[in-house]
Design a protein around this motif. Structure first.
Motif, mmCIF file in Angstrom:
data_model
loop_
_atom_site.group_PDB
_atom_site.id
_atom_site.type_symbol
_atom_site.label_atom_id
_atom_site.label_comp_id
_atom_site.label_asym_id
_atom_site.label_seq_id
_atom_site.Cartn_x
_atom_site.Cartn_y
_atom_site.Cartn_z
ATOM 1 N N GLY A 193 19.270 -19.652 12.253
ATOM 2 C CA GLY A 193 17.866 -19.570 12.606
ATOM 3 C C GLY A 193 17.197 -18.526 11.734
ATOM 4 N N ALA A 194 17.516 -18.567 10.438
ATOM 5 C CA ALA A 194 17.177 -17.483 9.520
ATOM 6 C C ALA A 194 15.686 -17.431 9.223
ATOM 7 C CB ALA A 194 17.959 -17.627 8.220
ATOM 8 N N ASP A 195 15.196 -16.217 9.022
ATOM 9 C CA ASP A 195 13.802 -15.988 8.661
ATOM 10 C C ASP A 195 13.576 -16.122 7.162
ATOM 11 O OD1 ASP A 195 12.603 -14.819 11.334
ATOM 12 O OD2 ASP A 195 14.559 -13.876 11.042
ATOM 13 N N ALA A 196 14.645 -16.073 6.389
ATOM 14 C CA ALA A 196 14.572 -16.210 4.933
ATOM 15 C C ALA A 196 15.971 -16.523 4.429
ATOM 16 C CB ALA A 196 14.040 -14.940 4.275
ATOM 17 N N LEU A 197 16.051 -16.943 3.166
ATOM 18 C CA LEU A 197 17.335 -17.202 2.522
ATOM 19 C C LEU A 197 17.480 -16.309 1.307
ATOM 20 C CD1 LEU A 197 19.951 -18.964 2.149
ATOM 21 C CD2 LEU A 197 18.569 -20.357 0.575
ATOM 22 N N GLN A 198 18.558 -15.533 1.257
ATOM 23 C CA GLN A 198 18.935 -14.832 0.041
ATOM 24 C C GLN A 198 19.769 -15.765 -0.832
ATOM 25 O OE1 GLN A 198 21.257 -11.369 0.982
ATOM 26 N NE2 GLN A 198 19.511 -9.991 0.916
ATOM 27 N N ILE A 199 19.455 -15.803 -2.104
ATOM 28 C CA ILE A 199 20.315 -16.461 -3.090
ATOM 29 C C ILE A 199 20.840 -15.361 -4.004
ATOM 30 C CG2 ILE A 199 20.461 -18.109 -4.982
ATOM 31 C CD1 ILE A 199 18.106 -19.602 -3.768
ATOM 32 N N HIS A 200 22.149 -15.203 -4.038
ATOM 33 C CA HIS A 200 22.694 -14.153 -4.894
ATOM 34 C C HIS A 200 23.109 -14.720 -6.245
ATOM 35 C CE1 HIS A 200 26.431 -15.539 -2.773
ATOM 36 N NE2 HIS A 200 26.982 -15.344 -3.962
ATOM 37 N N VAL A 201 22.803 -13.951 -7.275
ATOM 38 C CA VAL A 201 23.223 -14.298 -8.636
ATOM 39 C C VAL A 201 24.218 -13.230 -9.079
ATOM 40 C CG1 VAL A 201 21.195 -15.629 -9.265
ATOM 41 C CG2 VAL A 201 21.126 -13.175 -9.553
ATOM 42 N N ASN A 202 25.366 -13.640 -9.570
ATOM 43 C CA ASN A 202 26.482 -12.706 -9.748
ATOM 44 C C ASN A 202 27.387 -13.121 -10.898
ATOM 45 O OD1 ASN A 202 27.426 -15.030 -8.431
ATOM 46 N ND2 ASN A 202 28.997 -13.918 -7.293
ATOM 47 N N ALA A 203 26.791 -13.386 -12.053
ATOM 48 C CA ALA A 203 27.579 -13.861 -13.192
ATOM 49 C C ALA A 203 28.683 -12.879 -13.571
ATOM 50 C CB ALA A 203 26.662 -14.122 -14.387
ATOM 51 N N VAL A 204 28.401 -11.564 -13.502
ATOM 52 C CA VAL A 204 29.411 -10.574 -13.867
ATOM 53 C C VAL A 204 30.607 -10.677 -12.926
ATOM 54 C CG1 VAL A 204 29.896 -8.123 -14.197
ATOM 55 C CG2 VAL A 204 27.638 -9.029 -14.788
ATOM 56 N N GLN A 205 30.333 -10.713 -11.623
ATOM 57 C CA GLN A 205 31.415 -10.816 -10.642
ATOM 58 C C GLN A 205 32.221 -12.090 -10.844
ATOM 59 O OE1 GLN A 205 30.143 -11.227 -6.573
ATOM 60 N NE2 GLN A 205 32.199 -11.000 -5.745
ATOM 61 N N GLU A 206 31.544 -13.212 -11.062
ATOM 62 C CA GLU A 206 32.243 -14.487 -11.227
ATOM 63 C C GLU A 206 33.162 -14.464 -12.443
ATOM 64 O OE1 GLU A 206 32.367 -16.920 -9.169
ATOM 65 O OE2 GLU A 206 30.707 -16.487 -7.810
ATOM 66 N N LEU A 207 32.713 -13.844 -13.521
ATOM 67 C CA LEU A 207 33.528 -13.822 -14.733
ATOM 68 C C LEU A 207 34.786 -12.987 -14.556
ATOM 69 C CD1 LEU A 207 30.776 -13.521 -17.480
ATOM 70 C CD2 LEU A 207 32.313 -15.450 -17.108
ATOM 71 N N VAL A 208 34.686 -11.907 -13.786
ATOM 72 C CA VAL A 208 35.849 -11.054 -13.567
ATOM 73 C C VAL A 208 36.764 -11.630 -12.486
ATOM 74 C CG1 VAL A 208 36.620 -8.707 -13.011
ATOM 75 C CG2 VAL A 208 34.508 -9.050 -14.294
ATOM 76 N N MET A 209 36.186 -12.331 -11.525
ATOM 77 C CA MET A 209 36.951 -12.917 -10.423
ATOM 78 C C MET A 209 37.963 -13.933 -10.979
ATOM 79 S SD MET A 209 35.522 -15.102 -7.143
ATOM 80 C CE MET A 209 34.097 -14.025 -6.994
ATOM 81 N N PRO A 210 39.237 -13.795 -10.677
ATOM 82 C CA PRO A 210 40.227 -14.723 -11.230
ATOM 83 C C PRO A 210 39.908 -16.189 -10.946
ATOM 84 C CG PRO A 210 41.319 -12.857 -10.194
ATOM 85 C CD PRO A 210 39.859 -12.730 -9.864
ATOM 86 N N GLU A 211 39.391 -16.469 -9.740
ATOM 87 C CA GLU A 211 39.084 -17.855 -9.367
ATOM 88 C C GLU A 211 37.590 -18.138 -9.439
ATOM 89 O OE1 GLU A 211 39.529 -15.561 -5.421
ATOM 90 O OE2 GLU A 211 39.738 -15.257 -7.569
ATOM 91 N N GLY A 212 36.842 -17.293 -10.179
ATOM 92 C CA GLY A 212 35.389 -17.397 -10.188
ATOM 93 C C GLY A 212 34.837 -18.528 -11.022
ATOM 94 N N ASP A 213 33.514 -18.746 -10.909
ATOM 95 C CA ASP A 213 32.830 -19.780 -11.682
ATOM 96 C C ASP A 213 32.751 -19.392 -13.150
ATOM 97 O OD1 ASP A 213 32.299 -21.323 -9.397
ATOM 98 O OD2 ASP A 213 30.527 -20.114 -8.931
ATOM 99 N N ARG A 214 32.606 -20.402 -13.985
ATOM 100 C CA ARG A 214 32.487 -20.177 -15.424
ATOM 101 C C ARG A 214 31.281 -20.903 -16.013
ATOM 102 N NH1 ARG A 214 35.380 -16.907 -13.787
ATOM 103 N NH2 ARG A 214 37.477 -16.303 -14.491
ATOM 104 N N SER A 215 30.484 -21.540 -15.181
ATOM 105 C CA SER A 215 29.294 -22.266 -15.640
ATOM 106 C C SER A 215 28.078 -21.713 -14.911
ATOM 107 C CB SER A 215 29.431 -23.765 -15.359
ATOM 108 O OG SER A 215 30.539 -24.301 -16.058
ATOM 109 N N PHE A 216 27.022 -21.382 -15.676
ATOM 110 C CA PHE A 216 25.871 -20.695 -15.093
ATOM 111 C C PHE A 216 24.516 -21.274 -15.497
ATOM 112 C CE2 PHE A 216 29.287 -17.599 -16.036
ATOM 113 C CZ PHE A 216 29.684 -17.328 -14.729
ATOM 114 N N THR A 217 24.477 -22.157 -16.476
ATOM 115 C CA THR A 217 23.183 -22.620 -16.989
ATOM 116 C C THR A 217 22.414 -23.455 -15.985
ATOM 117 O OG1 THR A 217 24.309 -24.485 -18.059
ATOM 118 C CG2 THR A 217 23.888 -22.525 -19.402
ATOM 119 N N HIS A 218 23.083 -23.964 -14.948
ATOM 120 C CA HIS A 218 22.397 -24.779 -13.942
ATOM 121 C C HIS A 218 21.740 -23.918 -12.859
ATOM 122 C CE1 HIS A 218 26.363 -23.864 -12.314
ATOM 123 N NE2 HIS A 218 25.926 -24.165 -11.117
#
Length: 361
Positions: A140-165
């Motif tokens: 029942g949220a009053d707003a939505l946070q969208i987090h952007v975290n390219a640095v974290q994803e790149l260091v995360m062993p199982e992280g994402d590797r695609s960001f242009t989308h």
């Protein structure tokens, strides 16, 4: 497993935030004291506008965790703290819900324990509009946070590797929701160029979330075999640098700025408000108190912060968070060097009170 990773995040974030007074860029922001300039404390109201939302105070519990049994307990405690202190709260990333429906309750508790408070859902920039709608509905949220975290994803062993989308996804979500969208970094800062682009994508609120607080590059590096990504330690802009770099773009685009990352004290909150933030988020520092001293201790600490934010606002001759943008601020040290390199004129910040005008108004 995702739950194990979330538990690792909480443990490592708590360890990082043990030294709550370590120096950071907030120390390069100093107020000019005017001995006869104080306002009456009873005249101060902490209400603030965040985009289209009216918040009771300019302090919020920023997104932390969720997705495991242990983090569900943390979320329950944080929700009670938010309810008892009246401050808004954001969830941690709700992405685990779409991988394991059994984790939903560990997020929903944020609303169940805080039925009348301001609650923000949180998803990554990989989310679809459909997932965004569901996440908002769950809380029942009053707003939505969208987090952007390219640095974290790149260091995360199982992280994402695609960001242009990511930009296209953010625009689609912002266009489809009937609640405000807040885009935030996870501790590596925002630039003025990024804020301008987010405005073009339809985003009205941006959390500059800078370095100096919980370092997710260090957290993910600690989870890597060999910890071989230490080279990214200290990456990005601080919250102070992000606010100064983004204010012109935010003013032009009518974007509301929030600040988080490295906020150690009520004075840091007031500093961020004076530099253009409408509200200030804290995560790791509050998590440390909760895990070390318990829920009641965190409630007492947040109440003390609100009392001191009120007192410092009055000391600076202001009666509202927005009024703090008219205070005289001297910027020194590494922040001054950053501003010089980026072509940001900081001289007007030191003489705002005499004109009664914000530097950019």
């Amino acid at each position: 497993m995702s739950g194990d990773r979330k538990d690792d995040h909480v443990r490592l974030a708590t360890e990082q935030n043990r030294d709550r007074h370590r120096r950071n860029d907030f120390d390069d922001v100093r107020f000019v004291h005017h001995a006869l300039g104080a306002a009456d404390i009873e005249a101060v109201s902490l209400r603030t506008r965040v985009g289209a939302m009216d918040w009771p105070v300019p302090l919020y519990i920023n997104g932390m965790t969720g997705g495991s049994d242990a983090t569900a307990i943390v979320n329950r405690d944080l929700a009670v703290v938010a309810r008892e202190t009246g401050i808004p709260i954001a969830s941690g990333s709700m992405s685990p819900v779409f991988k394991d429906r059994d984790t939903t309750g560990g997020f929903r508790v944020l609303r169940e324990e805080n039925p009348s408070g301001i609650v923000l859902a949180n998803l990554s920039a990989n989310a679809t509009p459909e997932q965004a709608h569901e996440a908002v509905g769950i809380l029942g949220a009053d707003a939505l946070q969208i987090h952007v975290n390219a640095v974290q994803e790149l260091v995360m062993p199982e992280g994402d590797r695609s960001f242009t989308h990511w930009p296209e996804n953010i625009a689609s979500i912002a266009a489809s929701l009937d609640v405000p969208v807040v885009v935030k970094e996870v501790g590596f800062g925002m630039s003025g160029e990024t804020v301008a682009e987010l405005a073009r994508l339809g985003v009205g609120v941006v959390d500059v979330s800078g370095r100096g607080g919980t370092d997710f590059a260090a957290i993910e590096n600690a989870r890597r075999t060999g910890a071989d990504f230490a080279v990214l330690s200290g990456w990005g802009q601080s919250a102070v640098g992000g606010l100064l770099d983004s204010r012109a773009a935010a003013e032009d685009a009518r974007v509301t700025l929030l600040a988080s990352g490295g906020v150690r004290t009520p004075l840091d909150v007031v500093r961020a408000l004076a530099l253009g933030a409408s509200a200030v988020g804290v995560a790791g520092g509050f998590l440390r108190i909760l895990r070390q001293d318990g829920r009641d201790a965190l409630i007492a600490e947040i109440r003390r912060w609100l009392e001191q934010i009120t007192a410092i606002t009055a000391l600076l001759g202001q009666t509202s968070p927005a009024g703090l943008r008219n205070t005289d601020v001297v910027i020194t040290g590494e922040v001054r060097e950053f501003c010089q390199a980026r072509g940001i004129d900081i001289t007007a910040y030191a003489t705002r009170r005499g004109t009664g005008k914000d530097t950019l108004s």
